[in-house]
Design a protein around this motif. Sequence first.
Motif, short mmCIF file in Angstrom:
data_model
loop_
_atom_site.label_atom_id
_atom_site.label_comp_id
_atom_site.label_asym_id
_atom_site.label_seq_id
_atom_site.Cartn_x
_atom_site.Cartn_y
_atom_site.Cartn_z
N GLU A 129 0.74 -1.20 0.06
CA GLU A 129 0.01 -0.02 -0.07
C GLU A 129 0.83 1.35 0.02
O GLU A 129 0.29 2.34 -0.45
N THR A 130 2.09 1.26 0.41
CA THR A 130 3.06 2.22 0.44
C THR A 130 3.77 2.30 -0.71
O THR A 130 4.69 3.13 -1.04
N ALA A 131 3.63 1.45 -2.14
CA ALA A 131 4.64 1.48 -3.04
C ALA A 131 4.72 2.97 -3.65
O ALA A 131 5.72 3.39 -4.10
N ALA A 132 3.68 3.58 -3.83
CA ALA A 132 3.91 4.93 -4.47
C ALA A 132 4.55 5.91 -3.45
O ALA A 132 5.21 6.71 -4.20
N LYS A 163 -10.13 -3.03 -0.05
CA LYS A 163 -9.39 -2.48 0.94
C LYS A 163 -7.98 -2.15 0.64
O LYS A 163 -7.57 -1.02 1.03
N LEU A 164 -7.32 -2.54 -0.28
CA LEU A 164 -6.03 -2.38 -0.41
C LEU A 164 -5.88 -1.13 -1.45
O LEU A 164 -5.17 -0.29 -1.23
N ALA A 165 -6.98 -0.85 -2.36
CA ALA A 165 -7.13 0.25 -3.17
C ALA A 165 -7.10 1.42 -2.20
O ALA A 165 -6.75 2.54 -2.52
N ASP A 166 -8.19 1.28 -1.09
CA ASP A 166 -8.56 2.29 -0.19
C ASP A 166 -6.99 2.61 0.65
O ASP A 166 -6.74 4.02 0.67
N ARG A 167 -6.08 1.81 1.07
CA ARG A 167 -5.08 2.02 1.57
C ARG A 167 -4.00 2.60 0.82
O ARG A 167 -3.36 3.65 1.05
#
Length: 318
Positions: A129-132, A163-167
């Motif tokens: 989730e922190t990739a960007a 959930k991953l998209a939201d994170r």
Amino acid sequence: MKKWIAILLAALTVTALGACQTGKKDGKATDLPAAAAAPTVSETAAPATEAVAVSAQAAPVDASWFDDAVFVGDSVTLALDYACSGDKSLLGNAQFVCAQSLGYHNALWDLNAEGAVHPTYQGNTILSETAAEVTGADKVFVMLGMNDIGTYGADDTMEEAKKLADRILSHSPNVKLYFQSTTPMLADKESGWLNNDKITAFNELLKAYCSEKGYAYIDVYHQVCDASGALNPAYCSDPDNQGIHFTVDGCTAWANHLKAAVAQLESATEPPTDAPATQAPAAAETASHAGNDSLTDGSTASSDDGMVEINYYVPDNQ
């Protein structure tokens, strides 16, 4: 004077009658060609959330378009990473945050969770989730699900994908999300636990979700499958094992499709340009390309689903 006025009126009458006869031949009326209607926005620009089915006129983007993109995925995307590292003409300087056996479910686990398989970036283990946020990317291409679908089913996997998209957006609210469809597997590797029907069912849910939320959805499934809908054997690097990973040719076809797909998506979001009223709207490419074995040439082929999957979860040997 009255005589000349009369002659002038007679001449005008003949001219008018001649104009009224335009479109007649041998005394019979013929159909005049109707003026082409001016293209509307709906005719020339499909929503950005439609799966790669926009203008055939959109030229593929240059590989450098991906310089500010990061790919989140599992072992199938790792193959794309390796291919791109050796050939920058594929996806430029795109970055990859991938891990073998990663899925939508375990991507949400804590970093120190037992059995976690989180990716690493510059030597540090990070959350997907922190990739960007970590890489500074403006575009995030997510490709997960193969490690989830067999174990948890399409519906439950879709809930974790949401959930991953939201994170991801909670960490980087200004990034653009691109979801790619899960890719198929070889026909002789299908089982009751995981098969192409289940993969397709998940892809349909993912496509609908992207349409609802306004996320870009790209169908890679139909760019790498054969006529039966299974993974094209020419693109499979592990036919004697899992039957899901890609050769260099497969990765090249994948990358070329991404360049064509994002060009079409970008074209769809641009305002229509001024064009002559008689200009016909650009044709949409919506036909499935199942069985297309010649996508290594940068073809702009499009399809009706969307994405490329990665390494699926096998409890006994991974």
